[in-house]
Write a protein that holds these residues in place. Structure first.
Motif, short mmCIF file in Angstrom:
data_model
loop_
_atom_site.label_atom_id
_atom_site.label_comp_id
_atom_site.label_asym_id
_atom_site.label_seq_id
_atom_site.Cartn_x
_atom_site.Cartn_y
_atom_site.Cartn_z
N GLN A 3 -4.46 5.06 -15.88
CA GLN A 3 -4.22 4.00 -14.91
C GLN A 3 -3.08 4.39 -13.99
OE1 GLN A 3 -4.76 -0.26 -15.99
NE2 GLN A 3 -2.61 -0.44 -15.54
N VAL A 4 -3.26 4.13 -12.71
CA VAL A 4 -2.25 4.44 -11.69
C VAL A 4 -1.83 3.15 -11.02
CG1 VAL A 4 -1.74 5.74 -9.59
CG2 VAL A 4 -3.32 6.70 -11.29
N GLU A 5 -0.52 2.97 -10.84
CA GLU A 5 -0.01 1.76 -10.19
C GLU A 5 0.91 2.13 -9.04
OE1 GLU A 5 1.72 -0.98 -12.93
OE2 GLU A 5 -0.02 -1.02 -14.26
N ASP A 6 0.83 1.35 -7.98
CA ASP A 6 1.65 1.62 -6.80
C ASP A 6 1.78 0.33 -5.98
OD1 ASP A 6 2.87 2.41 -4.44
OD2 ASP A 6 1.53 4.10 -4.06
N ASN A 7 2.99 -0.22 -5.92
CA ASN A 7 3.30 -1.36 -5.06
C ASN A 7 2.33 -2.53 -5.25
OD1 ASN A 7 4.91 -2.62 -3.15
ND2 ASN A 7 3.71 -1.88 -1.41
N GLY A 8 2.07 -2.86 -6.50
CA GLY A 8 1.20 -3.98 -6.80
C GLY A 8 -0.27 -3.64 -6.88
N ASN A 9 -0.64 -2.41 -6.50
CA ASN A 9 -2.03 -1.95 -6.61
C ASN A 9 -2.23 -1.28 -7.96
OD1 ASN A 9 -3.31 -2.04 -3.63
ND2 ASN A 9 -1.14 -1.52 -3.49
N ARG A 10 -3.41 -1.47 -8.52
CA ARG A 10 -3.72 -0.84 -9.80
C ARG A 10 -5.06 -0.12 -9.68
NH1 ARG A 10 -6.17 -3.13 -14.45
NH2 ARG A 10 -6.05 -5.20 -13.45
N VAL B 137 -15.66 -5.52 -13.04
CA VAL B 137 -16.40 -6.21 -11.98
C VAL B 137 -15.48 -7.07 -11.12
CG1 VAL B 137 -16.97 -8.30 -13.27
CG2 VAL B 137 -18.57 -7.43 -11.55
N SER B 138 -14.28 -7.41 -11.62
CA SER B 138 -13.35 -8.24 -10.87
C SER B 138 -12.47 -7.43 -9.92
CB SER B 138 -12.46 -9.04 -11.83
OG SER B 138 -11.59 -8.17 -12.54
N ALA B 139 -12.61 -6.11 -9.93
CA ALA B 139 -11.78 -5.25 -9.07
C ALA B 139 -12.07 -5.52 -7.59
CB ALA B 139 -12.04 -3.78 -9.39
N SER B 140 -11.08 -5.28 -6.75
CA SER B 140 -11.26 -5.45 -5.31
C SER B 140 -12.28 -4.46 -4.77
CB SER B 140 -9.93 -5.27 -4.58
OG SER B 140 -8.93 -6.11 -5.12
N HIS B 141 -12.24 -3.23 -5.29
CA HIS B 141 -13.18 -2.17 -4.89
C HIS B 141 -13.55 -1.35 -6.12
CE1 HIS B 141 -12.01 -3.00 -0.71
NE2 HIS B 141 -10.75 -2.91 -1.10
N ARG C 68 -10.13 -0.38 -7.97
CA ARG C 68 -8.83 -0.71 -7.40
C ARG C 68 -8.66 -2.22 -7.34
NH1 ARG C 68 -6.67 -0.09 -1.09
NH2 ARG C 68 -4.57 -0.86 -1.50
N TRP C 69 -7.54 -2.69 -7.88
CA TRP C 69 -7.16 -4.09 -7.73
C TRP C 69 -6.07 -4.12 -6.66
CZ3 TRP C 69 -8.80 -1.91 -12.16
CH2 TRP C 69 -9.80 -2.59 -12.88
N TYR C 70 -6.37 -4.77 -5.56
CA TYR C 70 -5.49 -4.73 -4.39
C TYR C 70 -4.21 -5.53 -4.64
CZ TYR C 70 -3.94 -5.17 0.44
OH TYR C 70 -3.20 -5.13 1.59
N GLY C 71 -3.08 -4.92 -4.25
CA GLY C 71 -1.79 -5.59 -4.32
C GLY C 71 -1.20 -5.77 -2.94
N SER C 72 -1.04 -4.65 -2.23
CA SER C 72 -0.54 -4.66 -0.86
C SER C 72 -0.92 -3.34 -0.21
CB SER C 72 0.98 -4.85 -0.84
OG SER C 72 1.61 -3.80 -1.56
N LYS C 73 -0.68 -3.24 1.09
CA LYS C 73 -1.06 -2.04 1.82
C LYS C 73 -0.22 -0.84 1.38
CE LYS C 73 -2.82 -4.31 5.98
NZ LYS C 73 -2.71 -4.41 7.46
#
Length: 239
Positions: A116-123, A151-155, A203-208
């Motif tokens: 798992q990779v995380e960056d600025n609220g994105n997972r 299935v709940s991921a943004s992409h 990808r679960w979206y957090g911010s740009k």
């Protein structure tokens, strides 16, 4: 608009959105005439939506492969048309329906999970499965989408490649709205000699986070592919 300004390097652009496709086609058909400086100082360029531009990039790569086999095709908008028959190229796996994911028969395919990779609220998370046919690719996508939270991921970006019995290489990708990500993920197969594998990066979206998202998607995908038996990864690693 207005008089020509000698201090401007480029002319002032005017953006126009056509309400009628026929009118747009009429104007765009005159581009060659307008490029002739003796006939007109006006220049026209088509600016397509990001989704269409990305689709055309993917189709252009497919077109080159057909060209190598002496099969004539033509890009028309966001479609690849076979010149001889007039038929339109379609992705062979298609997008699984919600009903297939929720209530379809389970085939219990072994799935390898990546880091798992995380960056600025994105997972970002990834899952890979061994595949050897379009049917297996589709079944595998459905199995991965059934995993908890996927299935709940943004992409859910995917890429696959496999060799058929006659040695023909089949490959494809899907951005799922993360334009350019599918091609980027598929490039890891080329770079590392991966074959007979499917990988889905969620990808679960957090911010740009800009272009960093492509690096994270590739990194997550590689971590799952490394754990997949028979993918050919060991061939790409150096001692």
């Amino acid at each position: 608009m207005g008089e020509k300004d000698k201090n401007r390097k480029y002319p002032r652009p005017v953006c126009v959105q056509f309400a009628n496709k026929i009118n747009k086609d009429t104007v765009m058909s005159k581009i060659k005439t307008l490029k002739d400086k003796k006939k007109s100082p006006i220049r026209v360029a088509s600016h397509q939506p990001e989704q269409i531009r990305e689709t055309r990039k993917k189709l252009f790569e497919i077109q080159k492969k057909y060209q190598a086999k002496n099969i004539d095709t033509k890009l028309k908008g966001d479609k690849l048309v076979f010149t001889g028959s007039g038929s339109v190229y379609k992705e062979k796996i298609g997008t699984p329906t919600a009903e297939e994911v929720i209530s379809g028969d389970s085939v219990n395919i072994p799935v390898c999970s990546g880091n798992q990779v995380e960056d600025n609220g994105n997972r970002f998370s990834s899952h890979a499965i061994t595949v050897d046919s379009y049917r297996k690719v589709r079944e595998s996508v459905i199995e991965i989408l059934r995993l908890p939270n996927v299935v709940s991921a943004s992409h859910n970006v995917l890429a696959y490649r496999f060799a058929s019995k006659d040695g023909t290489i089949h490959e494809g990708s899907d951005d799922d709205g993360e334009y350019g990500a599918g091609r980027a993920l598929l490039s890891t197969f080329d770079e590392n000699g991966i074959q007979n594998a499917l990988v889905v990066v969620s990808r679960w979206y957090g911010s740009k986070i800009g272009p960093r998202r492509f690096r994270h998607i590739k990194e997550a995908g590689i971590s799952a592919l490394k754990k997949l038996p028979g993918s050919g990864w060991s061939k790409s690693e150096t001692p």
